[in-house]
Scaffold this motif. Structure first.
Motif, PDB file in Angstrom:
ATOM      1  N   HIS A 129       0.850  -1.196   0.000  1.00 37.28           N
ATOM      2  CA  HIS A 129       0.000   0.000   0.000  1.00 37.28           C
ATOM      3  C   HIS A 129       0.884   1.244   0.000  1.00 37.28           C
ATOM      4  O   HIS A 129       1.987   1.231   0.563  1.00 37.28           O
ATOM      5  N   ARG A 130       0.379   2.301  -0.602  1.00 39.85           N
ATOM      6  CA  ARG A 130       1.172   3.542  -0.702  1.00 39.85           C
ATOM      7  C   ARG A 130       1.459   4.138   0.676  1.00 39.85           C
ATOM      8  O   ARG A 130       2.460   4.840   0.866  1.00 39.85           O
ATOM      9  N   SER A 131       0.585   3.887   1.660  1.00 37.10           N
ATOM     10  CA  SER A 131       0.839   4.393   3.007  1.00 37.10           C
ATOM     11  C   SER A 131       2.102   3.770   3.590  1.00 37.10           C
ATOM     12  O   SER A 131       2.786   4.389   4.414  1.00 37.10           O
ATOM     13  N   GLN A 132       2.427   2.550   3.174  1.00 40.42           N
ATOM     14  CA  GLN A 132       3.647   1.905   3.654  1.00 40.42           C
ATOM     15  C   GLN A 132       4.884   2.570   3.050  1.00 40.42           C
ATOM     16  O   GLN A 132       5.912   2.707   3.710  1.00 40.42           O
ATOM     17  N   VAL A 133       4.766   2.995   1.803  1.00 42.82           N
ATOM     18  CA  VAL A 133       5.861   3.742   1.176  1.00 42.82           C
ATOM     19  C   VAL A 133       6.054   5.068   1.903  1.00 42.82           C
ATOM     20  O   VAL A 133       7.192   5.488   2.169  1.00 42.82           O
ATOM     21  N   ALA A 134       4.937   5.714   2.249  1.00 43.19           N
ATOM     22  CA  ALA A 134       5.032   6.989   2.973  1.00 43.19           C
ATOM     23  C   ALA A 134       5.663   6.800   4.341  1.00 43.19           C
ATOM     24  O   ALA A 134       6.491   7.614   4.782  1.00 43.19           O
ATOM     25  N   GLU A 135       5.295   5.725   5.046  1.00 39.21           N
ATOM     26  CA  GLU A 135       5.888   5.432   6.350  1.00 39.21           C
ATOM     27  C   GLU A 135       7.377   5.158   6.210  1.00 39.21           C
ATOM     28  O   GLU A 135       8.193   5.609   7.022  1.00 39.21           O
ATOM     29  N   ALA A 137       9.300   6.331   3.918  1.00 44.35           N
ATOM     30  CA  ALA A 137       9.972   7.588   3.577  1.00 44.35           C
ATOM     31  C   ALA A 137      10.296   8.403   4.820  1.00 44.35           C
ATOM     32  O   ALA A 137      11.308   9.106   4.868  1.00 44.35           O
ATOM     33  N   VAL A 138       9.441   8.301   5.846  1.00 50.34           N
ATOM     34  CA  VAL A 138       9.701   9.021   7.090  1.00 50.34           C
ATOM     35  C   VAL A 138      10.857   8.388   7.845  1.00 50.34           C
ATOM     36  O   VAL A 138      11.721   9.081   8.383  1.00 50.34           O
ATOM     37  N   PRO A 141      14.401   7.257   4.231  1.00 49.14           N
ATOM     38  CA  PRO A 141      14.199   7.819   2.897  1.00 49.14           C
ATOM     39  C   PRO A 141      14.986   7.092   1.796  1.00 49.14           C
ATOM     40  O   PRO A 141      14.481   6.929   0.685  1.00 49.14           O
ATOM     41  N   ALA A 144      13.027   4.076   0.901  1.00 45.11           N
ATOM     42  CA  ALA A 144      11.755   4.433   0.275  1.00 45.11           C
ATOM     43  C   ALA A 144      11.932   4.795  -1.195  1.00 45.11           C
ATOM     44  O   ALA A 144      11.030   4.588  -2.012  1.00 45.11           O
ATOM     45  N   THR A 148       8.096   0.343  -4.233  1.00 42.30           N
ATOM     46  CA  THR A 148       6.948   0.461  -5.127  1.00 42.30           C
ATOM     47  C   THR A 148       5.802  -0.357  -4.559  1.00 42.30           C
ATOM     48  O   THR A 148       6.003  -1.246  -3.741  1.00 42.30           O
TER      49      THR A 148
END
Length: 551
Positions: A129-135, A137-138, A141, A144, A148
């Motif tokens: 899920h894209r939220s996992q990519v966002a997490e 990235a925090v 980075p 991240a 994909t």
């Protein structure tokens, strides 16, 4: 290609990815066990069971591979030669392990494991899920930047297998009962660690003709304790019919078959939610649960039940309320923040992986493999404590294990499957006729119906009723001092579906009716309430053919 697994959990995830390369004779698949886990032995056993070609770790790190897949960033993965693709080893990244890695970092997204000497370990992070990519990235980075979203291959197997739900339930012997799955993750905050007696309590208190229970344990439980020790630990519940599906594929088939789920903060809850199964939260995850994660939001929204403080009757009420109050789609919506690209994980993974291999993907589609029909052994209890209520020609019976503490009108025992102690204590004795032609072919001595019933009442002079179950729709019985009776069992039809009761439960219902009725007028039709349904039972004097029927 190398599939590198550190534990059985990680290996199972990798096996779900295999259809990406299905039919491609250009790919050589090798497996290796990453050293350092307490649960590696179970992974070796799982590899052996699927006939995988394994290479020792020392050989794996010396061999250049075109691509390596792993489902955990832990271990000596930086020693491997060639590009590495990391997959999640669970769903939702909602759990942190306080004694490992970075505090409050989700297991699987922890920079302490994703970086080696400040360099990302993996060439690609394939997330759900894209939220996992966002997490990611925090927290990391650099990692991240190599991530994909491809979806979740394990979820896609579950979704693709939903059409086999009836087949799974038939194999499990569920019938018209509600199948309730208890799911327990690994660790001190798990359901089993918090309430180890809950499976036994529920299997004792819930009516046997209304509920079937399954306990889905984490693969690490099998790795730490072994199947034998777990079976001994849960022996009282297993004796009442508790199912314990194996930790690869079988658990998922049971989840597809389930009507409701009692859960902790393990990722199995998210898969159950994605299938839109009614959920009850037994545990809150404690310090292991990451606030704000999809799992935390799921548990916050799910009805709560305390496995320790609440009596089991209240648990049963909550189960019924959750199932009957379930709005289609309501639970599924809670799993959406954990899963994207549903049904597309394998095609998306194929595109990513073949691009890194520099190969053209096969022309045949990459599709999830349907979950096999479960073969989990289910013990059919031979003895029940039966409570009953008779109102005219209406009889309600509920059956529970013989050690149930509540009130019971009588004990019913399958004479040739129960202990002598139970046979001598039972008011109702019965036998199941089985496959008479097969018995004849083996030249096994048999009985006539009247012969066995007469023998049983003579051998056990304190018993009040004896019966032979001839089929799912027919049994013959005699109450001591009374005539031989035939009971023909009708079905219950709901919305085109046909349900039938266990004939042994009908025997108990007829026994109770005969006990309560001083001068029964026959033939008559009884209305037998068994489980959640009502079944017509035509009771009449037995014919000569029924009396002499051989089994």
């Amino acid at each position: 290609m190398l599939f590198a697994a550190r534990s059985a959990v990680a290996l199972h995830r990798l096996l779900d990815v295999l259809p990406v390369f299905s039919g491609d004779d250009r790919i050589e698949r090798r497996f290796s066990l990453i050293p350092g886990s307490d649960f590696g032995t179970d992974a070796l056993a799982a590899l052996d069971s699927v006939g995988a070609r394994c290479v020792p770790w020392d050989e794996a790190v010396r061999t250049p591979y075109d691509l390596t897949l792993a489902a955990s960033p832990k271990g000596e993965l930086d020693r491997l030669r060639g590009p590495l693709v990391l997959l999640p080893h669970g769903a939702g990244f909602g759990k942190t392990l306080p004694d490992e890695g970075t505090v409050d970092s989700a297991s699987g997204l922890d920079p302490a494991y994703l970086l080696r000497r400040s360099t990302p370990l993996a060439t690609l992070h394939a997330l759900a899920h894209r939220s996992q990519v966002a997490e990611l990235a925090v927290r990391c980075p650099a990692a991240a930047a190599r991530a994909t979203v491809v979806g979740d291959p394990t979820l896609d197997r579950l979704l693709a297998s939903q059409g086999l739900r009836d087949r799974y339930r038939t194999a499990l012997g569920t019938g018209g009962r509600r199948l309730i799955a208890l799911t327990s993750t690994w660790g001190p905050e798990s359901l089993l660690a918090s309430y180890p007696d809950l499976p036994a309590r529920l299997s004792t208190e819930l009516p046997a003709d209304s509920y079937q229970l399954a306990l889905i344990m984490h693969p690490n439980d099998y790795g730490r304790s072994g199947a034998h020790d777990l079976a001994e630990r849960h022996a009282p519940a297993l004796a009442t019919g508790l199912l314990t599906p194996r930790p690869y594929e079988e658990w998922a088939a049971v989840l597809v078959a389930a009507d409701g789920v009692l859960t902790d903060h393990g990722s199995t809850a998210l898969y159950a939610a994605a299938l839109d199964r009614p959920l009850l939260a037994v545990c809150d995850g404690g310090d292991e649960l990451i606030p704000g994660s999809p799992m935390a939001r799921l548990l916050a929204a799910a009805p709560k039940v305390s496995g320790a403080a609440a009596d089991t009757g209240r648990v049963a009420e909550n189960i019924v309320r959750a199932i009957e109050g379930h709005l289609p789609g309501s639970v599924r919506a809670l799993a959406e923040p954990a899963f994207a690209e549903r049904g597309r994980a394998l095609p998306l993974l194929r595109t990513e992986l073949y691009a890194r291999l520099g190969l053209t993907p096969p022309a045949t589609p990459a599709e999830p493999r349907l979950l096999p029909v479960p073969r989990v052994p289910a013990h059919a209890p031979a003895v029940h404590a039966v409570s009953a209520a008779v109102d005219g020609d209406r009889v309600r019976v509920e059956r529970r294990p013989p050690h149930h503490d509540g009130p019971a009108g009588h004990l019913a025992a399958e004479e040739d499957a129960a202990s002598v102690r139970h046979a001598q204590s039972a008011a109702v004795l019965f036998r199941r006729a089985g496959d008479a032609p097969a018995a004849a072919a083996r030249a096994v001595a048999g009985w006539t119906v009247d012969g066995w019933i007469t023998w049983a009442l003579d051998r056990y002079p304190g018993r009040r009723t004896a019966a032979v179950v001839l089929s799912a729709t027919h049994c013959v019985l005699r109450r001591r001092g009374g005539p031989l009776l035939s009971a023909r069992i009708g079905a219950c039809t709901e919305a085109g579906r046909v349900f039938r009761p266990d004939p042994a439960a009908v025997v108990s219902a007829v026994h109770c009716w005969l006990t309560a009725t001083r001068a029964p007028s026959l033939p008559t039709t009884l209305n037998c309430l068994i489980g959640d349904r009502s079944y017509p039972v035509r009771l009449a004097p037995a014919t000569d053919g029924e009396e002499d029927h051989a089994f």
